[in-house]
Write a protein that holds these residues in place. Structure first.
Motif, mmCIF file in Angstrom:
data_model
loop_
_atom_site.group_PDB
_atom_site.id
_atom_site.type_symbol
_atom_site.label_atom_id
_atom_site.label_comp_id
_atom_site.label_asym_id
_atom_site.label_seq_id
_atom_site.Cartn_x
_atom_site.Cartn_y
_atom_site.Cartn_z
ATOM 1 N N LEU A 225 0.965 -1.020 -0.103
ATOM 2 C CA LEU A 225 0.154 -0.008 0.130
ATOM 3 C C LEU A 225 0.986 1.132 0.061
ATOM 4 N N ASP A 226 0.202 2.253 -0.379
ATOM 5 C CA ASP A 226 1.285 3.468 -0.476
ATOM 6 C C ASP A 226 1.555 4.260 0.837
ATOM 7 N N SER B 226 3.090 -0.148 3.790
ATOM 8 C CA SER B 226 2.749 -1.396 4.431
ATOM 9 C C SER B 226 2.386 -2.384 3.555
ATOM 10 N N ARG B 227 2.596 -3.609 3.832
ATOM 11 C CA ARG B 227 2.139 -4.959 2.814
ATOM 12 C C ARG B 227 1.299 -5.831 3.253
ATOM 13 N N GLN B 228 0.341 -6.089 2.669
ATOM 14 C CA GLN B 228 -0.686 -7.228 2.967
ATOM 15 C C GLN B 228 -0.409 -8.472 2.246
#
Lengths: 244, 244
Positions: free
Chosen positions: A64-65, A68-70
């Motif tokens: 995400l900008d 963070s990572r999903q």
DNA sequence: CGGCTGCTTGAATAGAGTCAATAAACGTGG
DNA sequence: CCACGTTTATTGACTCTATTCAAGCAGCCG
């Protein structure tokens, strides 16, 4: 010639004809080896090939900008990877190796030819998609409505079950092969909080840990804590026509 | 004979032949009408038919055992519903009407015959699945890694865009047709907090509200707040073979 | 005119995040 | 095989976001 991992996967669902197996072999004519942490494709790369995961464990994720990572999904041998490349011109997900892996890249056109020539295989691919859809919606529900502890427990169960499906020797314990940061990115938590939840599961004698190896001490409580449904079980494919 | 809503959907992706349209008509030979809040199927019901949504707006959801609900997906005219019934013997999701709706029920066998006889349609169905998969993973990432405000904004954008896709007249505002409780169940929030987020979006002059009607005052900021990607745009299907 | 259901708002609370510091494990090159 | 640097795990103290509880209000329908 290499045997086809994807054919093995489909073969668990229905009996395949020799000619279907040969056709499926087309997807796995080439090979590519990856080491832990290497990326197979990055989000927004030009969408090119798709892949069969032949060996190892991988994950797909988005950034995400805010940085963070999903993590969206873990992949195991026999999974199709990067299937959305079929329809978008740039990749929607980053795909990364969680350990040493082997993938077989193939082209849109190969898949397209396969599905048009072998409608029964097209149906089977659709079935795999539905299984994956069910698993995704389970994770959606977990992220939206369950506690941190339940989410961590669910990930542990998911990984264990999928490993078990590939290797029936079923020891009482397994090596997770994920950092706590990765568990966090999969569950929507911070690494710190994942640590606390693991410790809590341990203190409650639901799991035990040593050197990355996890053992379930109390499966029923584990399943209850996790709210987990195994989407690779309970299938009903009796309606599928036999081989023509 | 009724025209096929699902054929219209596929027709937006590629040109269909008359014979393909006729074959697709098979899915919509029967009709069933639903009023707001009526359920089409309940979780754990025996999985029977599948459906084409012909008219209206529906949602699918799951109930967790603490009684909370997670809304998985909103459905619009032309969507296929309950596709996981294809493979499981009991329904994985509850499907409910959000307003007055018309659905067309069809049997597993009808779908199966269609896909085997018309491999190009099977491919198109797979494509619809990939679009849905992408949308689901977007929501997964939103639930896992974005703020309450972003999630609410994302739902608003999703609903607006999907309504716009069906009705190109594009007025500046639209009727959401969801209670704040429903928005909460879709975003993993409480109704109370949804209310606060809506108010905040309003105070920041990103949206305005009156009597259930929502207007976007600042699309760019809205899109930024929501982190939203329209998965029905940016498709690349050039590789699909023309009609045989 | 009640009796719903849905919306709004405030105050108190809890669950998860952040920051920070340390310890353990791992990998690499010498 | 060891030393060193890096990554990963662990733990505590503090903060903040979203939940819970509660109460009042508005609109709608019989």
């Amino acid at each position: 010639m290499l045997q086809s991992c994807f054919a093995d996967r489909l073969g668990d669902l229905v009996e395949l004809t020799p000619s279907e197996r040969i056709a499926l072999g087309r997807l796995e004519e080439r090979e590519r080896v990856l080491r832990r942490n290497m990326t197979l494709q990055r989000e927004n790369d030009r969408a090119g090939e798709m892949f069969v995961l032949r060996k190892g464990k991988m994950m797909s994720s988005v950034l995400l900008d805010d940085g963070s990572r999903q993590i969206l999904r873990f992949h195991f041998a026999g999974d199709l990877l990067a299937m959305t490349n079929m329809i978008y011109s740039s990749a929607t997900e980053t795909i990364t190796a969680l350990g040493d892996c082997v993938v077989a890249p193939f082209d849109r056109s190969v898949l397209s030819d396969l599905m048009l020539a072998q409608p029964r295989i097209a149906t089977l691919i659709l079935i795999c998609n539905q299984i994956e859809r069910a698993a995704l919606t389970d994770r959606l529900a977990a992220l939206g409505r369950t506690s941190a502890k339940a989410r961590v427990a669910a990930i542990l169960l998911e990984i264990r079950n999928r490993m078990q499906l590939l290797d029936r020797s079923t020891p009482g314990s397994f090596i997770l092969g994920l950092t706590q940061e990765e568990i966090g990115d999969a569950t929507g938590l911070t690494a710190v909080h994942v640590n606390r939840m693991l410790r809590q599961l341990e203190e409650e004698k639901i799991i035990s840990r040593e050197a990355g190896r996890i053992r379930f001490l109390d499966e029923p409580r584990m399943a209850r804590a996790a709210n987990y449904v195994d989407r690779y079980a309970g299938l009903n494919l009796g309606w599928l026509p036999g081989h023509p």
